[in-house]
Scaffold this active site. Sequence first.
Site, short mmCIF file in Angstrom:
data_model
loop_
_atom_site.label_atom_id
_atom_site.label_comp_id
_atom_site.label_asym_id
_atom_site.label_seq_id
_atom_site.Cartn_x
_atom_site.Cartn_y
_atom_site.Cartn_z
N CYS A 274 -6.89 -12.23 -4.06
CA CYS A 274 -6.96 -12.59 -5.49
C CYS A 274 -6.20 -13.88 -5.83
O CYS A 274 -6.82 -14.88 -6.19
CB CYS A 274 -6.41 -11.46 -6.34
SG CYS A 274 -7.41 -9.97 -6.24
N1 LIG Z 1 -8.26 -6.35 -3.51
C1 LIG Z 1 -7.72 -6.43 -4.72
O1 LIG Z 1 -6.53 -6.17 -4.87
C2 LIG Z 1 -8.54 -6.85 -5.93
C3 LIG Z 1 -7.98 -6.67 -7.20
C4 LIG Z 1 -8.72 -7.02 -8.32
C5 LIG Z 1 -9.97 -7.59 -8.17
N2 LIG Z 1 -10.51 -7.78 -6.92
C6 LIG Z 1 -11.85 -8.34 -6.83
O2 LIG Z 1 -12.76 -7.27 -6.54
C7 LIG Z 1 -13.82 -7.75 -5.71
C8 LIG Z 1 -13.87 -6.91 -4.44
O3 LIG Z 1 -12.66 -7.08 -3.72
P1 LIG Z 1 -12.19 -6.09 -2.58
O4 LIG Z 1 -10.77 -6.43 -2.30
O5 LIG Z 1 -12.56 -4.70 -2.90
O6 LIG Z 1 -13.10 -6.60 -1.36
P2 LIG Z 1 -13.36 -5.84 0.03
O7 LIG Z 1 -13.72 -6.89 1.00
O8 LIG Z 1 -12.22 -4.90 0.31
O9 LIG Z 1 -14.62 -4.93 -0.28
C9 LIG Z 1 -15.88 -5.44 -0.54
C10 LIG Z 1 -16.91 -4.53 0.08
O10 LIG Z 1 -18.21 -5.03 -0.26
C11 LIG Z 1 -19.06 -4.86 0.85
N3 LIG Z 1 -20.21 -5.73 0.68
C12 LIG Z 1 -20.31 -7.07 0.91
N4 LIG Z 1 -21.55 -7.49 0.58
C13 LIG Z 1 -22.23 -6.42 0.14
C14 LIG Z 1 -23.53 -6.23 -0.34
N5 LIG Z 1 -24.38 -7.24 -0.46
N6 LIG Z 1 -23.92 -4.98 -0.68
C15 LIG Z 1 -23.05 -3.94 -0.56
N7 LIG Z 1 -21.79 -4.07 -0.14
C16 LIG Z 1 -21.39 -5.29 0.20
C17 LIG Z 1 -18.17 -5.15 2.05
O11 LIG Z 1 -18.69 -4.59 3.23
C18 LIG Z 1 -16.86 -4.48 1.61
O12 LIG Z 1 -16.79 -3.14 2.03
C19 LIG Z 1 -13.53 -9.23 -5.45
O13 LIG Z 1 -14.22 -9.98 -6.43
C20 LIG Z 1 -12.04 -9.33 -5.71
O14 LIG Z 1 -11.66 -10.62 -6.11
C21 LIG Z 1 -9.81 -7.39 -5.81
#
Ligand SMILES: NC(=O)c1ccc[n+]([C@@H]2O[C@H](COP(=O)([O-])OP(=O)(O)OC[C@H]3O[C@@H](n4cnc5c(N)ncnc54)[C@H](O)[C@@H]3O)[C@@H](O)[C@H]2O)c1
Length: 437
Positions: A274
């Site tokens: 992030c």
């Molecule tokens: N990690 C954090 O602390 C956090 C906090 C707030 C917001 N976010 C935001 O949330 C979003 C997700 O982050 P995250 O940390 O969960 O990411 P992550 O990488 O942990 O998880 C994303 C998941 O999406 C899957 N994926 C990718 N392409 C796909 C598709 N086309 N169809 C289905 N699944 C698909 C991946 O395999 C993965 O399991 C991002 O935009 C991030 O900026 C993250």
Amino acid sequence: MSKLEDLRGLIDSRDARIGVIGLGYVGLPLVVELGQAGFSVIGFDVDATKVRTINAGRSYIGDVPSDQVASLREQGRLEATSDFTKLADVDVINICVPTPLRKTRDPDVSFIAAAVEEIRKHLHEGQLIILGSTTYPGTTHEFVIPMLEDAGLEIGKDFSLAFAPERIDPANTQFKVTQVPKVVGGETPLCTELASRVFATVFDTIVPVTSTQAAEMVKLLENTFRAINIGLANEIALMCEKLDLDVWEVIDAAATKPYGFMKFTPGPGLGGHCIPIDPAYLSWKMKSLNFPARFIELATEVNGGMPDHVVDRIAEMLNEDRLAVNGSEILILGIAYKSNVDDMRESPALDIIASLRQRGATIRYHDPFVAECEIAGESMKSVDLTDDALKKSDLVVVLTDHPGVDYERVVHVGPRVFDTRNATKAVVNDREKITRL
Ligand SMILES: NC(=O)c1ccc[n+]([C@@H]2O[C@H](COP(=O)([O-])OP(=O)(O)OC[C@H]3O[C@@H](n4cnc5c(N)ncnc54)[C@H](O)[C@@H]3O)[C@@H](O)[C@H]2O)c1
């Protein structure tokens, strides 16, 4: 009553079927919360291992206990799949896919595009789509809508679209996911109302805003605020070094002010999915409007310089002991991007270790959360923090202040310690062996 208006009743009775696309740090906790609120949830992910693990009743995210996944599986309220045709069976879809940067530091919204393309193929009347991935203001309105409208349905009449940013803070035990207010902005008032209704089943407080753009901007303000203030703390640390002052003492004393000050601490650089990334989404968008995002650029420069600064300080400390980086054995304590997590994404340890290795150092690491990893093409395994491992090192460098490490012993048994996190603040003896950022 239109099918969209019918959705109100389906949400209230928990008969609405919910889909979550992307089952990572954000998506899996949301799936579990929605399942526990009484909905039937289908989680979609392209990663077959994650799908198999969930269907076997296990979790792979630290904050989500496996027994919660197992219990939802037993109740028949949770299914994970890579079969996107099942999007046709759900009434509400949350998108939680990654939003990284390209090598050029431009936003990479290709994961959102892929998810929306699957949704478009199965979009039907009455569906509510909620984007939760962090992204630049205008993504939902300018990028997602044109893709979905290709399906021939009208937004706000046939289907709903909203943006609701995710505020999860992995490993934060002070605030449960459900206690953190949920910001929701829809394309129309009905879109906002329906998305708020879904989240009200899980979150204690809903904060509606008037547009998807406002909701997107809220998230970027929050994370830009953090990036800039961490940048300030890092620059104050550099200033204190020049002034021969202890930055930790200065910050702790300033933090006693009961108003008008919020504590941020310096460190070896930004990490995680992030804070190092999200402000770049905003500055990219502003560049397209010919508006330079100066605070963001400055914070990026200061924060981005910290890993090199740490490497320089390490070289200085070795030099004081008549050692060169080339040929030295350095033990790194903690390589995850922050304490208490196993997440290595954007961790400053990656750059620091690669740079030290390039200069000829031999690097080992100990991290209770990261058993193995690959850094700059080389596989590494966490070593046990034995007396022998400590004694044969020329320098110990604390990059992540994980709990459960006996810093008193590390300092006593090992060589000099460079502490970039003030993890050794409670160490009583041998303090002359500690150098802090
Ligand atoms: N990690 C954090 O602390 C956090 C906090 C707030 C917001 N976010 C935001 O949330 C979003 C997700 O982050 P995250 O940390 O969960 O990411 P992550 O990488 O942990 O998880 C994303 C998941 O999406 C899957 N994926 C990718 N392409 C796909 C598709 N086309 N169809 C289905 N699944 C698909 C991946 O395999 C993965 O399991 C991002 O935009 C991030 O900026 C993250």
